[in-house]
Design a protein around this motif. Structure first.
Motif, short mmCIF file in Angstrom:
data_model
loop_
_atom_site.label_atom_id
_atom_site.label_comp_id
_atom_site.label_asym_id
_atom_site.label_seq_id
_atom_site.Cartn_x
_atom_site.Cartn_y
_atom_site.Cartn_z
N HIS A 1 22.79 99.33 24.93
CA HIS A 1 22.54 100.41 25.89
C HIS A 1 21.99 99.80 27.16
CE1 HIS A 1 21.91 103.47 22.36
NE2 HIS A 1 23.19 103.24 22.64
N LYS A 2 22.56 100.17 28.28
CA LYS A 2 22.13 99.63 29.56
C LYS A 2 21.93 100.79 30.53
CE LYS A 2 23.37 95.86 32.73
NZ LYS A 2 23.82 96.56 33.95
N SER A 3 20.88 100.70 31.36
CA SER A 3 20.55 101.79 32.27
C SER A 3 21.36 101.76 33.55
CB SER A 3 19.04 101.74 32.61
OG SER A 3 18.70 100.48 33.16
N SER A 4 22.30 100.85 33.64
CA SER A 4 23.21 100.77 34.79
C SER A 4 24.57 100.33 34.26
CB SER A 4 22.69 99.80 35.85
OG SER A 4 22.50 98.51 35.30
N HIS A 5 25.58 100.38 35.11
CA HIS A 5 26.93 100.04 34.67
C HIS A 5 27.06 98.54 34.40
CE1 HIS A 5 28.49 104.05 35.32
NE2 HIS A 5 27.83 104.09 36.47
N PHE A 6 27.95 98.20 33.51
CA PHE A 6 28.17 96.81 33.13
C PHE A 6 29.07 96.12 34.15
CE2 PHE A 6 26.73 98.66 29.27
CZ PHE A 6 26.25 97.64 28.46
N ARG A 7 28.60 95.00 34.65
CA ARG A 7 29.45 94.17 35.50
C ARG A 7 30.29 93.25 34.62
NH1 ARG A 7 26.96 93.61 40.98
NH2 ARG A 7 27.97 91.59 41.15
N ASP A 8 31.38 92.73 35.19
CA ASP A 8 32.26 91.84 34.43
C ASP A 8 31.50 90.61 33.94
OD1 ASP A 8 34.39 93.53 34.72
OD2 ASP A 8 35.24 92.47 36.46
N SER A 9 30.60 90.08 34.76
CA SER A 9 29.85 88.88 34.38
C SER A 9 28.96 89.17 33.17
CB SER A 9 28.99 88.39 35.55
OG SER A 9 28.06 89.40 35.96
N GLU A 10 28.36 90.35 33.13
CA GLU A 10 27.50 90.72 32.01
C GLU A 10 28.32 90.86 30.73
OE1 GLU A 10 24.03 93.24 34.32
OE2 GLU A 10 25.92 94.24 33.83
N ARG A 11 29.46 91.51 30.83
CA ARG A 11 30.30 91.70 29.65
C ARG A 11 30.77 90.35 29.09
NH1 ARG A 11 34.61 96.08 31.74
NH2 ARG A 11 35.45 95.85 29.61
#
Length: 250
Positions: free
Chosen positions: A103-113
Motif C-alpha cells: 500500500h502506498k500513499s501516492s502513485h507508483f512510479r516505474d522506478s519503484e515498481r
C-alpha cells in the motif's frame, strides 16, 4: 507456561483467516520530513500479516518530484527497502510470506515498481499486488438521508475504484461520524487479485488500529501507522538503529 502476574496476549481484531488464500504480508510505505523540515523526506515501511504482527523500518532519504512535490523512491531505494522489510519479516516470523501487498500513499512510479519486483523475484515471491491509496474529489450519494454505507465500492475499471472505509453502519442505523465521509481512490499497478478482494482487505485493515476504541479508521493500518511512525522517526538520530518491532511504537 504463563508466569504469574503476566497478562496473556490477546488480539482484539485480525483479518479473517481464509485457508484458500495465500499467506499474505501487507506493507505500507509513507514518507516523512526531518525535524527542521528542510531536508529531503525519508521513507519507511510498515509490515503486517493477517494476525497484526508489525515491523517498522526506516528508509534512506528520497527525492522530490519537482512538478507535484511528491517524494518518491529510486529503483535502488525501492529494492533495498522491500528487501530489508522481507528480511526482518523472515527474522521475526521465521517464514516468508507467499503473497505481498504494498500500500502506498501516492502513485507508483516505474522506478519503484522495478525495484519492488526485483526484491520479490530474489525472495521467490510470485504473487503480489501494488496498490496506491489516495484522495479523490468524487463523492457518492446514499439511498436515504445518510451517506453511503461503510464498505461501498464503485469499480471504475478493473484496476481503479472508489471505496468508502467510513460511512453509514447498519448496526448503528446511522453514520457514526462528525463530517461527511470521503471515499478513498484505489488504483492497482501490479495485480494478482481482484479489485474487490483488494478493497475487502483494505476495509479489514482499517479496523486494526488497537491504539484507540474507534470501530474503524479511514486509512488501512498499513498507511495510518506509516504516517504516525514518521512523527517518531524524525526524533531518532540517523546514526541510531530504531527498534523494528511495532510494539515499541504503540
Amino acid at each position: 507456561m504463563q508466569k504469574l502476574g503476566q497478562q496473556p496476549r490477546t488480539i482484539p481484531w485480525r483479518l479473517v483467516e481464509d485457508t484458500a488464500k495465500l499467506r499474505s504480508c501487507y506493507i505500507g510505505i509513507g514518507f516523512y520530513k526531518s525535524r527542521d523540515g528542510e531536508t529531503v523526506s525519508s521513507s519507511l515501511a510498515q509490515v503486517f500479516d493477517e494476525f497484526g504482527h508489525g515491523i517498522i523500518l526506516r528508509g534512506t532519504p528520497v527525492s522530490i518530484d519537482k512538478k507535484n512535490r511528491h517524494p518518491y523512491l529510486s529503483e535502488g531505494q525501492a529494492y533495498e527497502l522491500l528487501r530489508d522489510a522481507l528480511d526482518e519479516y523472515d527474522r521475526a516470523l521465521q517464514h516468508m510470506p507467499a503473497r505481498i501487498v504494498i500500500h502506498k500513499s501516492s502513485h507508483f512510479r516505474d522506478s519503484e515498481r522495478k525495484g519492488f519486483l526485483r526484491a520479490l523475484y530474489e525472495k521467490g515471491i510470485r504473487t503480489k499486488d501494488f496498490v496506491a491509496i489516495t484522495d479523490t474529489d468524487i463523492r457518492l450519494f446514499g439511498d436515504g438521508d445518510y451517506p453511503p454505507k461503510r464498505g461501498t465500492m464503485l469499480a471504475i475499471t478493473e484496476t481503479e475504484g472508489l471505496l468508502y472505509t467510513r460511512g453509514t453502519v447498519d448496526f448503528y442505523k446511522t453514520y457514526p461520524g462528525a463530517y461527511v465521509p470521503k471515499p478513498l481512490k484505489v488504483t492497482v499497478y501490479e495485480q494478482d487479485s481482484s479489485l474487490e478482494s483488494l478493497c475487502e482487505e483494505i476495509l479489514g485493515l482499517t479496523k486494526m488500529n488497537w491504539n484507540n476504541t474507534q470501530m474503524d479508521g479511514r486509512l488501512p493500518i498499513t498507511l495510518e501507522c506509516a504516517r504516525k511512525i514518521g512523527d517518531i522517526m524524525k526524533y531518532v538520530s540517523p546514526t541510531e538503529k530504531p527498534q523494528v518491532s511495532y510494539s515499541f511504537y504503540m
